[in-house]
Structures are given as C-alpha cells and as structure tokens.
Design an enzyme around this catalytic site. Sequence first.
Site, short mmCIF file in Angstrom:
data_model
loop_
_atom_site.label_atom_id
_atom_site.label_comp_id
_atom_site.label_asym_id
_atom_site.label_seq_id
_atom_site.Cartn_x
_atom_site.Cartn_y
_atom_site.Cartn_z
N ASN A 1 -10.05 -0.25 0.81
CA ASN A 1 -8.59 -0.18 0.73
C ASN A 1 -8.16 -0.70 -0.64
O ASN A 1 -8.28 -1.89 -0.92
CB ASN A 1 -7.99 -1.03 1.85
CG ASN A 1 -6.47 -1.05 1.84
OD1 ASN A 1 -5.84 -0.64 0.86
ND2 ASN A 1 -5.88 -1.54 2.92
N HIS B 1 -2.68 6.86 2.99
CA HIS B 1 -3.18 5.56 2.52
C HIS B 1 -4.55 5.32 3.17
O HIS B 1 -4.74 5.58 4.36
CB HIS B 1 -2.21 4.44 2.87
CG HIS B 1 -2.78 3.08 2.61
ND1 HIS B 1 -3.40 2.78 1.42
CD2 HIS B 1 -2.87 1.97 3.39
CE1 HIS B 1 -3.84 1.52 1.47
NE2 HIS B 1 -3.53 1.02 2.66
N CYS C 1 0.81 -1.23 0.00
CA CYS C 1 0.00 0.00 0.00
C CYS C 1 0.84 1.27 0.00
O CYS C 1 0.32 2.36 -0.22
CB CYS C 1 -0.96 0.00 1.18
SG CYS C 1 -1.96 -1.48 1.25
N1 ACO Z 1 -17.96 -7.97 11.24
C1 ACO Z 1 -18.54 -8.00 12.46
N2 ACO Z 1 -17.86 -8.23 13.60
C2 ACO Z 1 -16.52 -8.41 13.49
C3 ACO Z 1 -15.86 -8.39 12.26
C4 ACO Z 1 -16.64 -8.16 11.10
N3 ACO Z 1 -16.09 -8.09 9.86
N4 ACO Z 1 -14.55 -8.60 12.45
C5 ACO Z 1 -14.37 -8.75 13.78
N5 ACO Z 1 -15.59 -8.65 14.41
C6 ACO Z 1 -15.85 -8.73 15.84
C7 ACO Z 1 -14.80 -9.59 16.55
O1 ACO Z 1 -15.21 -10.94 16.56
C8 ACO Z 1 -14.79 -8.99 17.91
O2 ACO Z 1 -15.93 -9.45 18.65
P1 ACO Z 1 -15.82 -9.73 20.24
O3 ACO Z 1 -15.51 -8.41 20.86
O4 ACO Z 1 -17.19 -10.24 20.56
O5 ACO Z 1 -14.71 -10.72 20.40
C9 ACO Z 1 -15.01 -7.50 17.67
O6 ACO Z 1 -15.67 -7.42 16.39
C10 ACO Z 1 -13.73 -6.70 17.64
O7 ACO Z 1 -12.78 -7.39 16.82
P2 ACO Z 1 -11.36 -6.77 16.48
O8 ACO Z 1 -10.58 -7.75 15.69
O9 ACO Z 1 -10.77 -6.25 17.76
O10 ACO Z 1 -11.79 -5.56 15.58
P3 ACO Z 1 -10.99 -4.25 15.27
O11 ACO Z 1 -11.63 -3.09 15.90
O12 ACO Z 1 -9.50 -4.42 15.48
O13 ACO Z 1 -11.24 -4.07 13.72
C11 ACO Z 1 -10.04 -4.39 11.69
C12 ACO Z 1 -10.75 -5.07 12.84
C13 ACO Z 1 -11.06 -3.51 10.96
C14 ACO Z 1 -9.52 -5.44 10.74
C15 ACO Z 1 -8.89 -3.50 12.25
O14 ACO Z 1 -8.09 -4.25 13.12
C16 ACO Z 1 -8.03 -2.94 11.17
O15 ACO Z 1 -8.44 -2.10 10.38
N6 ACO Z 1 -6.74 -3.36 11.10
C17 ACO Z 1 -5.83 -2.88 10.10
C18 ACO Z 1 -6.09 -3.61 8.82
C19 ACO Z 1 -5.42 -2.95 7.64
O16 ACO Z 1 -5.32 -1.75 7.57
N7 ACO Z 1 -4.96 -3.77 6.71
C20 ACO Z 1 -4.43 -3.29 5.47
C21 ACO Z 1 -3.02 -2.84 5.59
S1 ACO Z 1 -2.47 -2.12 4.14
C22 ACO Z 1 -1.91 -3.30 2.99
O17 ACO Z 1 -0.74 -3.43 2.75
C23 ACO Z 1 -2.88 -4.13 2.25
#
Ligand code: ACO
Length: 329
Positions: free
Chosen positions: A271, A241, A117
Amino acid sequence: MPSTPPGARGAVITGWGVALPDKILTNVDLESMMDTDDEWIRDRTGIVQRHVGGTTAGLSTEAGRAALDMAGVGPDDIDALILATTTPDRAVPASASTVQDQLGLTSCGAFDLNAACSGWVYALVNAHGLIAMGARRVLVIGTDTLDRITDYHDRNTGILFGNGSGAAVLEAVDGGGQLLGWDLDSLGEAESALYAEIGGVLQMEGREVFRRAVRLMADSATNALTSAGVSADDITLVVPHQANIRIISASLDRLGIPLERASIVLDRTGNTSSASVPLALAEALDEGRVSDGDLILFVGFGAGMSAASAVVRWSPNAAEFTDDGANDE
Ligand code: ACO
C-alpha cells in the site's frame, strides 16, 4: 454531489511516470522483524513485497520528470503542480515546493494535498477544477514514503505499507476532455480507525478500516458513475487504491465489476497510499490495456476516512480536442 458542468473546459492526460525506491522488503524479510509469515500476508492481503527508502520530493521529481518527458512538456509550460502526499519531507514548506525547484518549473503554483490514500484522485479532480478556471497544464503527482511512519515491528500495520510515486500531466483542451464524472467524500467520524500523530507511526483498527473501506469504495464509485451518466458494465478498466486485494475484490463485487478488469500492483508495491492509483494506472497504460474511447474508473479510499472516484473516457491525444494554438497562449 456536484457533477462536471456542461461546457466546462476539460483536460486529457498526455504523459505519465512512476518511481519506486531500489530497496525491496519482502514478506520473508518481515518474518525476522515481527511475528508473521509470508503465506499469511499473501493470503490476507495479496502483498508479496514493498519498496522502502527515498524521499517524497526525490521520488516525486523522478516520476514527475518521466511524465513531463512523455508529454513533451517543458518546465515553463506547467501552470500548477499538485503533490498528493500524506508524508511530506518536512512540516514546512510543502514538498511540492522542493519538487517544483528540482524539476525547474519556472512559473507555476505548487502545493501539497493530503487526503491520505484518496489523495491522487482528489488531486486529479482539483486539477480539472484549475483547468476549468484557465490553467493550461497541471502536473499531478501522488507520492508517499510510508516507511517513515510505519513500525515494521508491528504486525498490524508493518506488513501493509511501502513507498512509491506516480505522476500524470493534464493538458487543457477546448472540449469537455476526459473527465465525465467524479465524487469526493469524507467520513470524519471514522478518523480514529487510522491515524498517525505528528512524529508518530500509523495506528490502525484493521477490521474496522476493512469494513468501512469496502462500503466507501463502492458508494463513491457509484456516485461517480451516476455523475458520469454511465453504468458499471461500461467500465473497461478499474484503477483502485491498492490496500488489500480482498478489499478491492469485495468492493468490485458490490459494484458488479469482475476483478479481472482491475489494475493490480499491490503484490509488488504494498500500500503506497497517494501513489497507489497512479502506479496502477501507469502499469495498465504501459501494458496497452486501454484503447481510445474506453472508460476508466478511479476509486480511492483512505484515512480520514476519505474516498474519491472519477470516471474518465480515455484518449491520450490532446490535439484531437484542441484547435491550433488553443493551449499556447
Ligand atoms: N501475521 C500473521 N498473523 C496475523 C497477522 C500478521 N501480520 N495479523 C493478524 N494475524 C492473526 C491475528 O492474530 C488473528 O489470529 P487469531 O484468529 O488466532 O486471533 C488472525 O490473524 C486474523 O486477524 P485479523 O485482524 O482478523 O486479520 P484480518 O483478516 O482482518 O487481516 C488486515 C488484517 C490485513 C490488517 C485487514 O484487516 C486489512 O487489510 N484491513 C484494512 C487495512 C487497510 O487497508 N489500511 C490502509 C487504509 S488506506 C490509508 O489511508 C493508509
């Protein structure tokens, strides 16, 4: 980190273009494909929809052609084409070769650059290096077709990614040009947080990526600001990004820059990896958010984990810098 040497021949962006495939996948569409819901995705990421379909070469050609048309640059005028992508259409050759052919660029070098990215910002800095070494015009494209490496049944990753392309034409000028400072970074020790094997789909430790991304973006941006000799207060527009609105917000908090100064397209694109920065740049420029003399901060991070930033003083007019004929040899 090195900075732009005094006296290096610089460049200005004279044209830009974008391409998004027609097909849209909304959060509501995803509800029937995995255990998720629209409200959760909006709240936790800021994303509402993403585009899917198309090929990396096809989208690149569309965005690249728009950028060339806007710059008024013909196919013989480009000395190098850099295609930032993490999803080339084939293993060999580089997708840049296909794009070169489709755009009819008759006499230029063409290569892919994979920095995930951060790719387009990496390519922007590398294009300036080519121009400092004598290239007159470089076409810098960022394109990804992440739907080919995304499992849209996996709620950890399938909510985030989409396809798109953005391009810019860089033209050499006699003076220092737009680029004031830059930073390229990589944290290989964190590569296992986000990867896809060849032929596989993206695997991600979301919380780990989030945590590292905020720090990487803030550190890289700070390095570029220092290298440019300017402060965060001087920045008119941030083009970050587009991974997650909460990552953008937290990293800008660290930098002391209000979120309102950022260009945000991720609500409509998700993204798009290498495409996200040029897509957000094009929208801000098209909306007239930047005036002559304003400072733009580009900041990217991605798998690797890579990071890249650049500080640019906006002026779209190459002729302001250039003596008659200086670009025409
Ligand atoms: N839909 C509904 N609920 C979900 C989902 C979903 N898609 N995913 C996770 N949950 C639930 C989990 O089970 C958890 O439930 P619980 O509290 O009952 O256990 C709760 O939501 C929180 O889960 P987290 O994993 O802590 O969610 P988080 O707030 O961290 O969000 C996310 C997840 C959006 C993936 C976030 O961590 C993120 O954006 N990370 C960075 C990802 C990124 O930017 N990647 C690309 C990098 S760039 C590249 O090179 C491609």
